[in-house]
Design an enzyme around this catalytic site. Structure first.
Site, PDB file in Angstrom:
ATOM      1  N   GLU A  60     -60.485 138.198  60.826  1.00  0.00           N
ATOM      2  CA  GLU A  60     -61.141 137.176  61.659  1.00  0.00           C
ATOM      3  C   GLU A  60     -61.978 136.195  60.849  1.00  0.00           C
ATOM      4  O   GLU A  60     -62.054 135.011  61.169  1.00  0.00           O
ATOM      5  CB  GLU A  60     -62.006 137.852  62.738  1.00  0.00           C
ATOM      6  CG  GLU A  60     -61.218 138.545  63.835  1.00  0.00           C
ATOM      7  CD  GLU A  60     -60.566 139.848  63.391  1.00  0.00           C
ATOM      8  OE1 GLU A  60     -60.965 140.381  62.339  1.00  0.00           O
ATOM      9  OE2 GLU A  60     -59.660 140.323  64.091  1.00  0.00           O
ATOM     10  N   HIS A 129     -63.243 145.728  73.894  1.00  0.00           N
ATOM     11  CA  HIS A 129     -62.400 144.645  74.411  1.00  0.00           C
ATOM     12  C   HIS A 129     -63.019 143.904  75.588  1.00  0.00           C
ATOM     13  O   HIS A 129     -62.416 142.974  76.113  1.00  0.00           O
ATOM     14  CB  HIS A 129     -61.029 145.182  74.833  1.00  0.00           C
ATOM     15  CG  HIS A 129     -60.167 145.610  73.700  1.00  0.00           C
ATOM     16  ND1 HIS A 129     -60.481 146.671  72.894  1.00  0.00           N
ATOM     17  CD2 HIS A 129     -59.004 145.110  73.214  1.00  0.00           C
ATOM     18  CE1 HIS A 129     -59.544 146.817  71.973  1.00  0.00           C
ATOM     19  NE2 HIS A 129     -58.637 145.874  72.148  1.00  0.00           N
TER      20      HIS A 129
END
Ligand SMILES: Cc1ncc(C[n+]2csc(CCOP(=O)(O)OP(=O)(O)O)c2C)c(N)n1
Lengths: 326, 340
Positions: A60, A129
C-alpha cells in the site's frame, strides 16, 4: 431512468473519466484482471488496456508513493486501496507527503490524486475490513475527504474528485455497494465538493452524518415522523473542506443536534462536528450535542454481535428522545 | 558470489576525457565550496539546521553529471551537491536551508523536487514520476538517492520492487556512508553490499568506490543509458564516508573515532580526483586559485540574492494548502494577516 447500485455507479464514473482524460490511470491490488474484489473496476482493463488500468504489487505504501510520483509527473492517478483498513501501511506516504507537497513546494507540485477505498461495517466482513478511518484522513492537512451516501451522488462526486487539483480520499461504504440502488443520470456530470445537503427538514432536531450512516438517519427520521416528530437530516458528503455554513444553519433552526458516525466515538470526525456546533451555534442550543457512534473498541469481527457496534436507527432514536426531553 | 567494487583512481586508471574529468572536478569543488560556506553561515546563525555532505561529492556529482537537465532528481536531505550539480541555483538552496518559503519553491526549469525528510518515502514516488514520463512520451530518467540506513525501511523495498515490476526508468543511488546518524552499517544489515539486494528484485546492482568520481560517473552513465533505453532500473551503491557531522546538531565524536575520520580524510574524493588531474597536467595550483575566486564571486552574488528575499508573511502558513483556499484556511488567513 435506469437504476444503479453504488458499485455500478462508481464503475461508470471511472469509465467516463478514463474515456475523457488520457491522463487518468486506475490501479491497485486486483483491480485489473479481476476487476477489484468488489468488481468496481470490472471490464475497465479490457476496455482501456493494461497501461491505463493495472494491478500493482501488494504494497500500500508503494501504491500511494506511485500515485504521488505519477501525479508529480502530470498524470491523474485514481488508486484503489482494497479496504480502508489497509490504508495503514500507506499512512507514512499520506501523512508525510500526499497533502503536503503543494504546501512544501509553495504551489509548484500539486497532486491531483484520488484514493478510493471501501470502508465501514454492516456486512460481516473479516477482521480489519470494516474500519472507518476518515478522522485520520480528515486530520491530514492538504487532502480532501469525500464520502458519498448514494449511487447518484457517488458518480458525480467521484468525477469531481478526479477533476480536482488536490488529493481526494473517496470512501465508499461497503454496506451501500449492493445494498443501495438509485436512479443515476446517464453521461458525465460532476457534483460540487465541499457542499453539505439537507435531505429532510423538520423543527425538532438536526441529525448530521455521512456515507453509510445517511440511510440510518433517514430511517430514524421516518420512524420519528410517524410519531409526529419531524427532524432535519444533513448529509455532509464532504468532510474536508467542511460546509460549516449549511451545518450551522441546520442546527440553529432546530437547536438540537445529533451526530452519527460509525467509527469509534473518541476522536472521531463527529467530535469535530460537535466542536464546530459548539463554536458556531452554542447560543441556539437547547440540549447538549450528542454523538451516536461506534463504541470505543475495534470494530468487532464477531459477526453475531457486530450489529451492536454500528449505529442503527434505534440508537439514533434513543438519542433523539434524550435531546427532546433535556 | 563476491561482488566487484568498481574503481579506477586507486589503480592509476583514468578512462575519461579531459573535458568530462574537468567538469566533474569543477562541480565537486563548487559543491564543497557551498558545503563549507553553509557550515559557516550556520555557525553565524544565518542558516537553519544543515545536513552537510562533505566527503560524498563524488557520489552525488558523479550521478548528477550523468543526467540530462530533462531528467528528474528526487533527493533526500543530504543531496545538496546533487541538487547544485543538477542546476538548482545557490540562492534557492540557501533559502531552502534557511527554511524560507521562497527557497521551497524550486524554479520551474529545474527538474528536481524538494528534499525528503522522512526516510525512504522518496523511493516509490520516484518510480511513479518515472512512469509518468513514459506515459507522456518523455524520455526522462529519474535519479533518486538514499543512505545506507534508509535501505532498512519498507518503502525502499516496496519502491525497488515496483520499479522492477514496472520496468521503470529509475537510477537508485545508495550513498553508503557507513552510518545512519550513529548506527553503523553492521548494526543495520547483515549483507556485505547493499547492491546485492538488487538480485532479490531482479534488477542490476552495482557497487562503486563512492570516493572515486570517475567510477561513480561511468557507472551512473551506464545506469542512466539503460533506463533511457527502456531496460529498467539499477541499484547503484556508492561506498563513501561523511566527513562532517550528520547535521549541524550532531556530535560524531560520540560514535566514531578520530582515526577513522582521518583514514577517510586521506580518501577525500576531491583530493583523489585533483591528484589524478595534476598527474596528467590537467590541473594545478593556479587553476585551483582561479576557480576558487570564481566560486567566491558567485557565492557572494547568490548570498546577496538570498538575503534580499522578503521576510516571510505569517499568512503564508495557510497558503498553498489547496489550489483554492478552503473556508478554514481563509478564516485562518485573515487572523494571521492581522497578526503581521
Ligand atoms: C522515517 C524517519 N525515521 C527517522 C528519521 C530520523 N533520521 C534522520 S536521518 C536518519 C539516519 C539516516 O541514515 P542514512 O539513511 O544512512 O542516511 P545518511 O544520513 O547517512 O545520509 C534518521 C534516523 C527520519 N528522518 N525519518
Amino acid at each position: 431512468m435506469r437504476t444503479l447500485n453504488l458499485v455500478q455507479a462508481v464503475r461508470e464514473a471511472l469509465d467516463l473519466a478514463l474515456a475523457k482524460d488520457e491522463r487518468v490511470l486506475v490501479f491497485g491490488e486486483d483491480v485489473g484482471r479481476l476487476g477489484g474484489v468488489f468488481r468496481v473496476t470490472e471490464g475497465l482493463q479490457e476496455k482501456y488496456g493494461e497501461g491505463r488500468v493495472f494491478d500493482t504489487p501488494l504494497a500500500e505504501s508503494g501504491i500511494l508513493g506511485l500515485a504521488i510520483g505519477l501525479a508529480m509527473g502530470g498524470m491523474r492517478p485514481v488508486a484503489e486501496i482494497q479496504f480502508a483498513g489497509f490504508l495503514y501501511p500507506a499512512l507514512d506516504q499520506i501523512l508525510s507527503h500526499l497533502g503536503r507537497w503543494r504546501h512544501r513546494s509553495r504551489g509548484r507540485v500539486g497532486l491531483p490524486v484520488v484514493v478510493r477505498a471501501p470502508y465501514g461495517g454492516g456486512v460481516h466482513t473479516p477482521e480489519q475490513h470494516a474500519d472507518s478511518p476518515e478522522a485520520i484522513l480528515a486530520h491530514t492537512p492538504g487532502v480532501k475527504v469525500v464520502i458519498p451516501s448514494s449511487p447518484e451522488r457517488a458518480k458525480g462526486l467521484l468525477l469531481a474528485a478526479i477533476e480536482d487539483e488536490d488529493p481526494v480520499f473517496f470512501l465508499e461504504a461497503i454496506k451501500l455497494y449492493r445494498g443501495s440502488r438509485a436512479e443515476v443520470p446517464e453521461g458525465y456530470y460532476t457534483l460540487p465538493l465541499g457542499k453539505a445537503r439537507v435531505l429532510r427538514e423538520g423543527g425538532a432536531a438536526t441529525l448530521v452524518g455521512y456515507g453509510g450512516m445517511v440511510e440510518v438517519m433517514l430511517e430514524a427520521a421516518e420512524v420519528a415522523a410517524r410519531e409526529g416528530v419531524e427532524v432535519t437530516v444533513v448529509d455532509l458528503e464532504t468532510l474536508v473542506p467542511l460546509d460549516e455554513d449549511t451545518l450551522l444553519e441546520a442546527v440553529r433552526e432546530t437547536g438540537r443536534a445529533i451526530v452519527v458516525y460509525e467509527a469509534m466515538r473518541t476522536g472521531g470526525f463527529g467530535a469535530e462536528i460537535a466542536a464546530r456546533i459548539a463554536e458556531g451555534a452554542l447560543d441556539y442550543l437547547q440540549a447538549p450535542v450528542l454523538r451516536v457512534a461506534g463504541w470505543d473498541a475495534p470494530y468487532p469481527p464477531f459477526s453475531a454481535v457486530e450489529h451492536h457496534y454500528r449505529p442503527n436507527a434505534k440508537r439514533v432514536l434513543a438519542a433523539l428522545r434524550q435531546v427532546l426531553t433535556h | 558470489m563476491k561482488l566487484k567494487v568498481v574503481s579506477y583512481l586507486d589503480k592509476g586508471e583514468f578512462p575519461l576525457g579531459e573535458e568530462e574529468a574537468l567538469a566533474l572536478y569543477r562541480a565537486m569543488r563548487r559543491a564543497r565550496f557551498f558545503d563549507e560556506k553553509a557550515l559557516t553561515l550556520q555557525r553565524q546563525g544565518r542558516l537553519g539546521v544543515y545536513a552537510p555532505f562533505m566527503g560524498q561529492e563524488a557520489a552525488q556529482v558523479g550521478l548528477a553529471l550523468a543526467l540530462k537537465r530533462t531528467d528528474w532528481v528526487v533527493p533526500s536531505y543530504r543531496e545538496s551537491a546533487l541538487l547544485l550539480a543538477h542546476g538548482l541555483p545557490i540562492h534557492t538552496l540557501l533559502l531552502y536551508w534557511r527554511a524560507h518559503p521562497a527557497g521551497w519553491r524550486f524554479p520551474e526549469g529545474v527538474r528536481a523536487v524538494n528534499p525528503y525528510i522522512p526516510i525512504a518515502t522518496q523511493i516509490p514516488q520516484a518510480v511513479g514520476l518515472a512512469l509518468a514520463g513514459r506515459y507522456r512520451g518523455e524520455d526522462w530518467v529519474v535519479a533518486t538517492s538514499i543512505g545506507d540506513g534508509g535501505t532498512s525501511e519498507g518503502d525502499f523495498h516496496e519502491g525497488l520492487n515496483f520499479a522492477a515490476v514496472f520496468n521503470a526508468p529509475v537510477v537508485f543511488l545508495v550513498q553508503n556512508n557507513g552510518y545512519a546518524i550513529s548506527v553503523p552499517r553492521a548494526k543495520q544489515m547483515r549483507v556485505d553490499y547493499i547492491a546485492r539486494r538488487a538480485e532479490g528484485y531482479g534488477i542490476p546492482g552495482v557497487v562503486v568506490d563512492g570516493n572515486d568520481a570517475i567510477a561513480v560517473y561511468l557507472e551512473a552513465k551506464k545506469a542512466v543509458a539503460r533506463a533511457r533505453k527502456g531496460e529498467g532500473p539499477t541499484l547503484l551503491e556508492a561506498l563513501t564516508y561523511r566527513l562532517a557531522p550528520h547535521t549541524t546538531s550532531d556530535d560524531p565524536s560520540r560514535y566514531r573515532t578520530r582515526e577513522e575520520e582521518e583514514t577517510w580524510r586521506r580518501k577525500d574524493p576531491l583530493l583523489r580526483l585533483r591528484g589524478a588531474l595534476e598527474e596528467r597536467g590537467l590541473w594545478d595550483g593556479e587553476r585551483e586559485k582561479a576557480l576558487l575566486d570564481e566560486l567566491e564571486e558567485e557565492f557572494a552574488r547568490e548570498l546577496a540574492l538570498a538575503d534580499a528575499a522578503p521576510e516571510p508573511r505569517p499568512e503564508e502558513i495557510v497558503e498553498h494548502v489547496y489550489k483554492e483556499m478552503g473556508p478554514d484556511q481563509r478564516r485562518a488567513w485573515e487572523v494571521l494577516r492581522a497578526d503581521a
